[in-house]
Write an enzyme that holds these catalytic residues in place. Structure first.
Site, PDB file in Angstrom:
ATOM      1  N   ARG A 176       1.035  -1.088  -0.033  1.00  0.00           N
ATOM      2  CA  ARG A 176      -0.205   0.033  -0.224  1.00  0.00           C
ATOM      3  C   ARG A 176       0.796   1.199   0.010  1.00  0.00           C
ATOM      4  O   ARG A 176       0.579   2.288  -0.650  1.00  0.00           O
ATOM      5  CB  ARG A 176      -1.077   0.076   1.088  1.00  0.00           C
ATOM      6  CG  ARG A 176      -1.872  -1.162   1.256  1.00  0.00           C
ATOM      7  CD  ARG A 176      -2.942  -1.163   2.313  1.00  0.00           C
ATOM      8  NE  ARG A 176      -3.662   0.004   2.406  1.00  0.00           N
ATOM      9  CZ  ARG A 176      -4.652   0.365   3.405  1.00  0.00           C
ATOM     10  NH1 ARG A 176      -4.748  -0.195   4.256  1.00  0.00           N
ATOM     11  NH2 ARG A 176      -5.453   1.531   3.036  1.00  0.00           N
ATOM     12  N   CYS A 191      -1.508   6.228   8.996  1.00  0.00           N
ATOM     13  CA  CYS A 191      -1.816   4.921   8.382  1.00  0.00           C
ATOM     14  C   CYS A 191      -2.912   5.258   7.313  1.00  0.00           C
ATOM     15  O   CYS A 191      -2.865   6.392   6.659  1.00  0.00           O
ATOM     16  CB  CYS A 191      -2.363   3.811   9.353  1.00  0.00           C
ATOM     17  SG  CYS A 191      -3.508   4.248  10.394  1.00  0.00           S
TER      18      CYS A 191
END
Length: 278
Positions: free
Chosen positions: A179, A234
């Site tokens: 990611r 995050c």
């Protein structure tokens, strides 16, 4: 460890009226599962806190997928659980660590120091045949006084400023490497990372389901200048919380959580996103 406690200590405190236990189990993508697990079995006297109903506010245009709850409303939730400024609070989740760490960070943001994460979570507790039941306890209302600590929260504007001058601070992306690199994005609308961010996967804070000791956490961040501000993020501000805790354990003083995280960053048109080709 300064911010975590072991089950051997907690089991001796189950009847202590000055101790409150917070069950924070949750499953992303299956929001009712945590509550269902709590109803089936939990640590005695534990109160359930739902990530999306209690530990987050309503989703809006900006603020990310799990915005911070309104402090006054969260205060009421804490008070209904019998939590005052004199209460020692122990948070646990299924053993993943992120949901309990979210609760831990929130209480510290509200000015509460006596809050800890149960190392190993529910999984280790249950595997040790420690007491469990399904009784739903109610506690008398308490008086929780808020003393916000804005110094541990990074605003969008602050992160934006740091991306323009990367020598002033270190930005840590806590997501899995694919990611971060922009090779995969299963949740958010765009892939990649905030410009200049380095990658320290939050799962690396753990070994065999337990939080690593302070010395090992320090090794994870050995290349980072402790004199610089550090911002962790995050996808939505949840899995960054274990890295925040790990940095504090490692001796970093100026650590902030970008609560909106990547999902907030990409909500602003025109923000640059970096990707890295392997």
């Amino acid at each position: 460890m300064k911010y975590q406690v072991e089950k051997e200590w907690v089991v001796t405190k189950l009847d202590d009226p000055n101790i409150r236990i917070a069950d924070c189990r949750f499953k992303l993508g299956s929001p009712e599962e945590g509550r269902s697990l709590y109803n089936l079995s939990h640590i005695p006297n534990a109160v359930y806190f739902d990530l999306e109903k209690d530990l987050s506010g309503p989703v809006r245009e900006h603020g990310g997928r799990h915005p911070l709850p309104n402090p006054s409303q969260f205060k009421e939730v804490l008070e209904k659980a019998g939590i005052s400024r004199d209460t020692t609070v122990i948070a646990y989740d299924g053993g993943e660590g992120a949901f309990a760490a979210r609760f831990w960070w929130l209480l510290r943001y509200l000015g509460h120091d006596k809050v800890y994460v149960l190392n190993g979570g529910y999984k280790e507790w249950a595997e040790s045949d420690y007491p469990l039941n399904n009784k739903i306890q109610s506690f008398g209302p308490a008086d929780f006084k808020i003393d916000l600590r804005p110094d541990i929260l990074a605003s969008y504007e602050e992160v934006k400023e740091y991306t323009g001058n990367q020598d002033t601070a270190v930005i840590i992306d806590s997501r899995e490497e694919k990611r971060y690199l922009g090779l995969e994005e299963p949740i958010d609308k765009k892939a990649g990372h905030i410009p200049g961010a380095i990658n320290r996967v939050w799962l690396e804070a753990y070994k065999n389901g337990r939080f690593k000791e302070a010395e090992e956490q320090e090794k994870r961040f050995a290349d980072i200048d402790k004199n610089k501000p550090v911002v962790v993020y995050c996808g939505s501000g949840v899995t960054a919380a274990p890295n925040f805790l790990a940095l504090k354990e490692a001796g970093f003083r100026n650590v902030k959580l970008y609560a909106g995280s990547f999902s907030d960053w990409i909500s602003y048109d025109g923000n640059t996103i970096e990707t890295v080709e392997k």
